[in-house]
Design a protein around this motif. Sequence first.
Motif, short mmCIF file in Angstrom:
data_model
loop_
_atom_site.label_atom_id
_atom_site.label_comp_id
_atom_site.label_asym_id
_atom_site.label_seq_id
_atom_site.Cartn_x
_atom_site.Cartn_y
_atom_site.Cartn_z
N MET A 224 37.51 97.74 12.74
CA MET A 224 36.20 97.49 12.32
C MET A 224 34.98 97.70 13.39
N SER A 225 33.80 98.26 12.86
CA SER A 225 32.73 98.82 13.88
C SER A 225 31.46 97.96 13.58
N LEU A 226 31.03 97.31 14.58
CA LEU A 226 29.55 96.69 14.46
C LEU A 226 28.50 97.63 14.99
N ASP A 227 27.43 97.68 14.54
CA ASP A 227 26.36 98.29 15.20
C ASP A 227 25.22 97.26 15.59
N ALA A 228 25.60 96.80 16.69
CA ALA A 228 24.69 95.80 17.24
C ALA A 228 23.32 96.56 17.89
N GLN A 229 22.28 96.96 17.33
CA GLN A 229 21.13 97.44 17.64
C GLN A 229 21.55 98.81 18.51
N GLY A 230 22.25 99.51 17.99
CA GLY A 230 22.67 100.93 18.59
C GLY A 230 23.94 100.85 19.27
N MET A 231 24.38 99.80 19.88
CA MET A 231 25.62 99.56 20.53
C MET A 231 26.67 99.27 19.75
N LEU A 232 27.83 100.16 19.53
CA LEU A 232 28.84 100.11 18.71
C LEU A 232 29.85 99.14 19.37
N ILE A 233 30.42 98.22 18.71
CA ILE A 233 31.52 97.42 19.03
C ILE A 233 32.73 97.46 18.18
N MET B 197 22.09 84.42 14.66
CA MET B 197 21.13 85.50 15.60
C MET B 197 20.80 86.73 14.76
N GLY B 198 21.03 86.67 13.62
CA GLY B 198 20.56 87.83 12.50
C GLY B 198 21.69 88.60 12.02
N SER B 199 21.64 89.58 11.32
CA SER B 199 22.51 90.60 10.58
C SER B 199 22.86 91.73 11.25
N ILE B 200 24.27 92.20 11.25
CA ILE B 200 24.61 93.11 12.02
C ILE B 200 25.42 94.08 10.95
N PRO B 201 25.13 95.32 10.74
CA PRO B 201 25.67 96.23 9.75
C PRO B 201 27.51 96.45 10.35
N ALA B 202 28.42 96.64 9.52
CA ALA B 202 29.76 96.49 9.81
C ALA B 202 30.27 97.56 8.89
N THR B 203 31.08 98.26 9.51
CA THR B 203 32.26 99.13 8.57
C THR B 203 33.70 98.95 9.06
N ASN C 26 34.70 83.92 7.07
CA ASN C 26 34.16 83.27 8.18
C ASN C 26 34.90 83.36 9.43
N ALA C 27 34.17 83.49 10.58
CA ALA C 27 34.90 83.68 11.99
C ALA C 27 33.75 83.01 12.96
N PRO C 28 34.63 82.12 13.86
CA PRO C 28 33.75 81.59 15.10
C PRO C 28 33.06 82.72 15.74
N ASP C 29 31.76 82.28 16.42
CA ASP C 29 31.19 83.39 17.18
C ASP C 29 31.43 82.72 18.65
N GLN C 30 30.84 83.57 19.70
CA GLN C 30 30.95 83.19 21.20
C GLN C 30 29.99 82.17 21.75
N GLN C 31 29.05 81.88 20.57
CA GLN C 31 28.21 80.73 21.03
C GLN C 31 28.57 79.20 20.61
N GLY C 32 29.59 79.44 19.75
CA GLY C 32 30.03 77.93 19.09
C GLY C 32 29.82 77.77 17.71
N GLY C 33 29.06 78.63 17.05
CA GLY C 33 28.73 78.70 15.70
C GLY C 33 29.70 79.60 14.82
N SER C 34 29.18 80.04 13.69
CA SER C 34 30.03 80.89 12.73
C SER C 34 29.33 81.96 12.49
N VAL C 35 30.09 83.06 12.14
CA VAL C 35 29.39 84.20 11.47
C VAL C 35 30.06 84.36 10.04
N ASP C 36 29.42 84.75 8.84
CA ASP C 36 29.88 85.23 7.65
C ASP C 36 29.82 86.53 7.44
N ILE C 37 30.90 87.13 7.18
CA ILE C 37 31.14 88.58 6.82
C ILE C 37 31.42 88.84 5.38
N LYS C 38 30.65 89.83 4.87
CA LYS C 38 30.80 90.04 3.54
C LYS C 38 30.78 91.57 3.51
#
Length: 121
Positions: free
Chosen positions: A34-43, A111-117, A83-95
Amino acid sequence: MKKTIINTLAGLLLLLGSQAFAADNSAITGTWLMSLDAQGMLIDLDLTITETTEGLTGSMGSSEFGVTPVSDVTFDGDTLSFNAPDQQGGSVDIKMTLEEGKLSGMLNSSMGSIPATASKK
Protein backbone atom coordinates in the motif's frame (compact mmCIF):
# COMPACT_ATOMS: atom_id res chain seq x y z
CA MET A 1 -40.08 -41.98 5.17
CA LYS A 2 -41.43 -39.22 2.95
CA LYS A 3 -41.13 -36.70 5.83
CA THR A 4 -37.48 -37.71 6.42
CA ILE A 5 -36.62 -37.17 2.75
CA ILE A 6 -38.33 -33.76 2.72
CA ASN A 7 -36.52 -32.71 5.91
CA THR A 8 -33.19 -33.89 4.51
CA LEU A 9 -33.75 -31.98 1.25
CA ALA A 10 -34.80 -28.85 3.14
CA GLY A 11 -31.65 -29.01 5.27
CA LEU A 12 -29.51 -29.52 2.20
CA LEU A 13 -31.10 -26.53 0.45
CA LEU A 14 -30.48 -24.33 3.50
CA LEU A 15 -26.85 -25.40 3.63
CA LEU A 16 -26.26 -24.86 -0.08
CA GLY A 17 -28.19 -21.59 -0.07
CA SER A 18 -26.13 -20.12 2.77
CA GLN A 19 -22.89 -20.98 0.95
CA ALA A 20 -24.17 -19.39 -2.25
CA PHE A 21 -24.63 -16.08 -0.43
CA ALA A 22 -21.31 -16.21 1.45
CA ALA A 23 -18.94 -13.48 0.33
CA ASP A 24 -15.99 -14.47 -1.82
CA ASN A 25 -13.11 -12.70 -0.11
CA SER A 26 -10.35 -14.39 -2.12
CA ALA A 27 -9.87 -11.26 -4.24
CA ILE A 28 -8.98 -9.21 -1.17
CA THR A 29 -7.14 -11.62 1.13
CA GLY A 30 -3.36 -11.70 1.06
CA THR A 31 -0.55 -9.18 1.37
CA TRP A 32 -0.69 -5.87 -0.44
CA LEU A 33 1.90 -3.14 -0.97
CA MET A 34 0.00 0.00 0.00
CA SER A 35 1.33 3.44 -0.97
CA LEU A 36 0.17 6.64 0.69
CA ASP A 37 0.74 10.02 -0.98
CA ALA A 38 1.19 12.45 1.93
CA GLN A 39 1.58 15.79 0.12
CA GLY A 40 4.01 14.35 -2.42
CA MET A 41 5.87 12.15 0.06
CA LEU A 42 5.23 8.48 -0.73
CA ILE A 43 4.93 6.11 2.22
CA ASP A 44 4.90 2.37 1.54
CA LEU A 45 3.19 0.01 3.97
CA ASP A 46 2.35 -3.68 3.96
CA LEU A 47 -1.37 -4.36 4.25
CA THR A 48 -2.32 -7.94 5.08
CA ILE A 49 -5.95 -9.07 4.97
CA THR A 50 -6.85 -12.53 6.27
CA GLU A 51 -10.12 -14.39 6.61
CA THR A 52 -11.00 -16.21 9.82
CA THR A 53 -14.15 -17.98 10.92
CA GLU A 54 -15.20 -14.70 12.58
CA GLY A 55 -14.69 -12.65 9.38
CA LEU A 56 -11.96 -10.50 7.92
CA THR A 57 -9.02 -9.18 9.92
CA GLY A 58 -5.54 -7.94 9.17
CA SER A 59 -2.58 -5.70 9.88
CA MET A 60 -0.88 -2.68 8.37
CA GLY A 61 2.58 -1.21 8.75
CA SER A 62 6.27 -1.39 7.95
CA SER A 63 9.60 -1.97 9.66
CA GLU A 64 10.04 1.81 9.85
CA PHE A 65 6.63 2.64 11.38
CA GLY A 66 5.77 -0.65 13.11
CA VAL A 67 2.91 -3.03 12.38
CA THR A 68 -0.53 -2.60 13.89
CA PRO A 69 -3.71 -4.65 13.66
CA VAL A 70 -6.63 -3.26 11.68
CA SER A 71 -10.23 -3.54 12.84
CA ASP A 72 -13.76 -3.47 11.45
CA VAL A 73 -12.59 -4.98 8.17
CA THR A 74 -15.36 -5.35 5.57
CA PHE A 75 -15.38 -6.20 1.88
CA ASP A 76 -18.56 -6.11 -0.20
CA GLY A 77 -17.03 -7.41 -3.44
CA ASP A 78 -15.97 -3.92 -4.57
CA THR A 79 -15.04 -1.85 -1.51
CA LEU A 80 -12.61 -2.68 1.29
CA SER A 81 -13.08 -0.69 4.50
CA PHE A 82 -11.20 -0.86 7.79
CA ASN A 83 -9.91 1.19 10.73
CA ALA A 84 -6.41 1.43 12.16
CA PRO A 85 -4.84 3.35 15.04
CA ASP A 86 -2.68 6.33 14.11
CA GLN A 87 0.58 7.41 15.75
CA GLN A 88 -1.13 10.24 17.66
CA GLY A 89 -3.45 7.90 19.58
CA GLY A 90 -6.45 8.42 17.31
CA SER A 91 -7.67 6.31 14.43
CA VAL A 92 -7.85 6.40 10.66
CA ASP A 93 -10.63 5.12 8.45
CA ILE A 94 -9.56 3.57 5.17
CA LYS A 95 -11.92 2.94 2.26
CA MET A 96 -10.54 1.52 -0.98
CA THR A 97 -12.20 0.26 -4.15
CA LEU A 98 -10.99 -2.90 -5.87
CA GLU A 99 -10.76 -2.52 -9.65
CA GLU A 100 -8.81 -4.75 -12.02
CA GLY A 101 -6.87 -6.32 -9.13
CA LYS A 102 -5.74 -2.99 -7.62
CA LEU A 103 -7.04 -0.97 -4.69
CA SER A 104 -7.44 2.80 -4.64
CA GLY A 105 -9.07 5.12 -2.16
CA MET A 106 -8.53 7.37 0.82
CA LEU A 107 -7.12 7.21 4.32
CA ASN A 108 -9.18 9.64 6.44
CA SER A 109 -8.11 10.95 9.84
CA SER A 110 -8.54 14.03 12.00
CA MET A 111 -5.49 15.43 10.18
CA GLY A 112 -7.19 15.17 6.77
CA SER A 113 -7.39 12.74 3.85
CA ILE A 114 -4.52 11.01 2.10
CA PRO A 115 -4.81 9.20 -1.26
CA ALA A 116 -3.88 5.50 -1.07
CA THR A 117 -3.28 2.75 -3.63
CA ALA A 118 -2.35 -0.90 -3.22
CA SER A 119 -1.20 -3.83 -5.35
CA LYS A 120 -1.00 -7.45 -4.28
CA LYS A 121 2.50 -8.68 -3.53
